[in-house]
Design a protein around this motif. Structure first.
Motif, PDB file in Angstrom:
ATOM      1  N   LEU A 106       3.397 -16.542  15.727  1.00  0.00           N
ATOM      2  CA  LEU A 106       3.230 -17.482  16.835  1.00  0.00           C
ATOM      3  C   LEU A 106       3.775 -18.838  16.405  1.00  0.00           C
ATOM      4  N   LEU A 107       4.287 -19.566  17.370  1.00  0.00           N
ATOM      5  CA  LEU A 107       4.897 -20.865  17.099  1.00  0.00           C
ATOM      6  C   LEU A 107       3.922 -21.984  17.438  1.00  0.00           C
ATOM      7  N   HIS A 108       3.867 -22.974  16.571  1.00  0.00           N
ATOM      8  CA  HIS A 108       2.963 -24.107  16.764  1.00  0.00           C
ATOM      9  C   HIS A 108       3.702 -25.397  16.442  1.00  0.00           C
ATOM     10  N   LEU A 109       3.394 -26.425  17.213  1.00  0.00           N
ATOM     11  CA  LEU A 109       3.944 -27.743  16.933  1.00  0.00           C
ATOM     12  C   LEU A 109       3.269 -28.330  15.699  1.00  0.00           C
ATOM     13  N   THR A 110       4.052 -29.038  14.919  1.00  0.00           N
ATOM     14  CA  THR A 110       3.496 -29.815  13.821  1.00  0.00           C
ATOM     15  C   THR A 110       3.113 -31.191  14.376  1.00  0.00           C
ATOM     16  N   ASP A 111       2.542 -32.024  13.537  1.00  0.00           N
ATOM     17  CA  ASP A 111       2.235 -33.391  13.967  1.00  0.00           C
ATOM     18  C   ASP A 111       3.514 -34.111  14.388  1.00  0.00           C
ATOM     19  N   LYS A 112       4.599 -33.875  13.675  1.00  0.00           N
ATOM     20  CA  LYS A 112       5.878 -34.512  14.022  1.00  0.00           C
ATOM     21  C   LYS A 112       6.370 -34.027  15.385  1.00  0.00           C
ATOM     22  N   GLY A 113       6.239 -32.739  15.640  1.00  0.00           N
ATOM     23  CA  GLY A 113       6.644 -32.190  16.936  1.00  0.00           C
ATOM     24  C   GLY A 113       5.792 -32.745  18.069  1.00  0.00           C
ATOM     25  N   ARG A 114       4.481 -32.849  17.841  1.00  0.00           N
ATOM     26  CA  ARG A 114       3.588 -33.427  18.855  1.00  0.00           C
ATOM     27  C   ARG A 114       3.920 -34.897  19.107  1.00  0.00           C
ATOM     28  N   ALA A 115       4.291 -35.628  18.067  1.00  0.00           N
ATOM     29  CA  ALA A 115       4.651 -37.037  18.233  1.00  0.00           C
ATOM     30  C   ALA A 115       5.905 -37.168  19.095  1.00  0.00           C
ATOM     31  N   ALA A 116       6.873 -36.264  18.913  1.00  0.00           N
ATOM     32  CA  ALA A 116       8.082 -36.296  19.742  1.00  0.00           C
ATOM     33  C   ALA A 116       7.735 -36.027  21.204  1.00  0.00           C
ATOM     34  N   VAL A 117       6.884 -35.039  21.442  1.00  0.00           N
ATOM     35  CA  VAL A 117       6.487 -34.727  22.815  1.00  0.00           C
ATOM     36  C   VAL A 117       5.689 -35.884  23.415  1.00  0.00           C
ATOM     37  N   SER A 118       4.889 -36.554  22.617  1.00  0.00           N
ATOM     38  CA  SER A 118       4.143 -37.713  23.114  1.00  0.00           C
ATOM     39  C   SER A 118       5.084 -38.801  23.616  1.00  0.00           C
ATOM     40  N   GLN A 119       6.210 -38.989  22.929  1.00  0.00           N
ATOM     41  CA  GLN A 119       7.196 -39.961  23.389  1.00  0.00           C
ATOM     42  C   GLN A 119       7.777 -39.535  24.737  1.00  0.00           C
ATOM     43  N   VAL A 120       8.055 -38.258  24.887  1.00  0.00           N
ATOM     44  CA  VAL A 120       8.580 -37.738  26.151  1.00  0.00           C
ATOM     45  C   VAL A 120       7.556 -37.963  27.263  1.00  0.00           C
ATOM     46  N   ILE A 121       6.310 -37.644  26.987  1.00  0.00           N
ATOM     47  CA  ILE A 121       5.245 -37.815  27.983  1.00  0.00           C
ATOM     48  C   ILE A 121       5.132 -39.286  28.384  1.00  0.00           C
ATOM     49  N   ASP A 122       5.207 -40.187  27.427  1.00  0.00           N
ATOM     50  CA  ASP A 122       5.122 -41.615  27.728  1.00  0.00           C
ATOM     51  C   ASP A 122       6.236 -42.055  28.678  1.00  0.00           C
ATOM     52  N   VAL A 123       7.455 -41.588  28.427  1.00  0.00           N
ATOM     53  CA  VAL A 123       8.599 -41.966  29.270  1.00  0.00           C
ATOM     54  C   VAL A 123       8.409 -41.430  30.691  1.00  0.00           C
ATOM     55  N   TYR A 124       8.041 -40.164  30.808  1.00  0.00           N
ATOM     56  CA  TYR A 124       7.854 -39.581  32.142  1.00  0.00           C
ATOM     57  C   TYR A 124       6.629 -40.185  32.845  1.00  0.00           C
ATOM     58  N   SER A 125       5.602 -40.504  32.091  1.00  0.00           N
ATOM     59  CA  SER A 125       4.424 -41.130  32.681  1.00  0.00           C
ATOM     60  C   SER A 125       4.795 -42.472  33.309  1.00  0.00           C
ATOM     61  N   THR A 126       5.598 -43.240  32.607  1.00  0.00           N
ATOM     62  CA  THR A 126       6.060 -44.524  33.139  1.00  0.00           C
ATOM     63  C   THR A 126       6.901 -44.310  34.395  1.00  0.00           C
ATOM     64  N   ALA A 127       7.776 -43.307  34.361  1.00  0.00           N
ATOM     65  CA  ALA A 127       8.633 -43.032  35.525  1.00  0.00           C
ATOM     66  C   ALA A 127       7.813 -42.577  36.725  1.00  0.00           C
ATOM     67  N   PHE A 128       6.794 -41.768  36.489  1.00  0.00           N
ATOM     68  CA  PHE A 128       5.996 -41.225  37.588  1.00  0.00           C
ATOM     69  C   PHE A 128       4.963 -42.216  38.107  1.00  0.00           C
TER      70      PHE A 128
END
Length: 160
Positions: A106-128
């Motif tokens: 099974l595939l799991h995000l590392t802390d680094k992967g979660r941090a990258a997704v958090s940046q994506v979420i922040d950008v889309y959250s601002t846009a939405f």
């Protein structure tokens, strides 16, 4: 030479079809702008666009195997193996043994992967923000999911 119906013009399209054409244009605009955003985020995060899609997918989905990921992306298992190897080498993803299938992982995000997704979420959250409220956001989620499902269901059968 075959006769074909004349192409519709804006004046000849009935109002319902005109609404659909408007919606299609808006949908294409959304896809285009999302592609621009995704490309920009991929550059900022030093990730390929598919790599970024994988991280976001893993963030929102549990117990994903490489085979599941191949099916979702429409890739071969071989290309998925190379993609996962790359993400694992970059410390964005880790493979863990499947708890009930010793032949699978099974595939799991590392802390680094979660941090990258958090940046994506922040950008889309601002846009939405300001476009959707809580209830509207949930309704838009249901609508876009249903539309995506309907698009796949309406695919014509491949011809040989």
């Amino acid at each position: 030479m075959t006769d074909s119906a004349p192409s519709p013009t804006p004046e000849s399209v009935d109002p319902d079809q005109a609404g659909l054409i408007g919606l299609l244009g808006a949908f294409q605009h959304l896809q285009s702008q999302n592609l621009r955003m995704s490309s920009h985020l991929s550059q900022v995060l030093s990730l390929g666009s598919t790599d970024l899609r994988v991280l976001v997918y893993l963030f929102s989905t549990e117990n994903v195997s490489p085979r599941d990921l191949a099916a979702v992306l429409g890739h071969t298992t071989g290309s998925i193996t190379a993609l996962i190897d790359r993400l694992e080498k970059a410390s964005d993803v880790e493979r863990r043994p499947h708890p009930t299938d010793r032949r699978s992982q099974l595939l799991h995000l590392t802390d680094k992967g979660r941090a990258a997704v958090s940046q994506v979420i922040d950008v889309y959250s601002t846009a939405f923000d300001g476009v959707f409220s809580g209830a509207e956001l949930r309704a838009a989620t249901r609508t876009l999911t249903a539309l995506g499902d309907a698009l796949v269901q309406s695919l014509p059968e491949p011809t040989e």
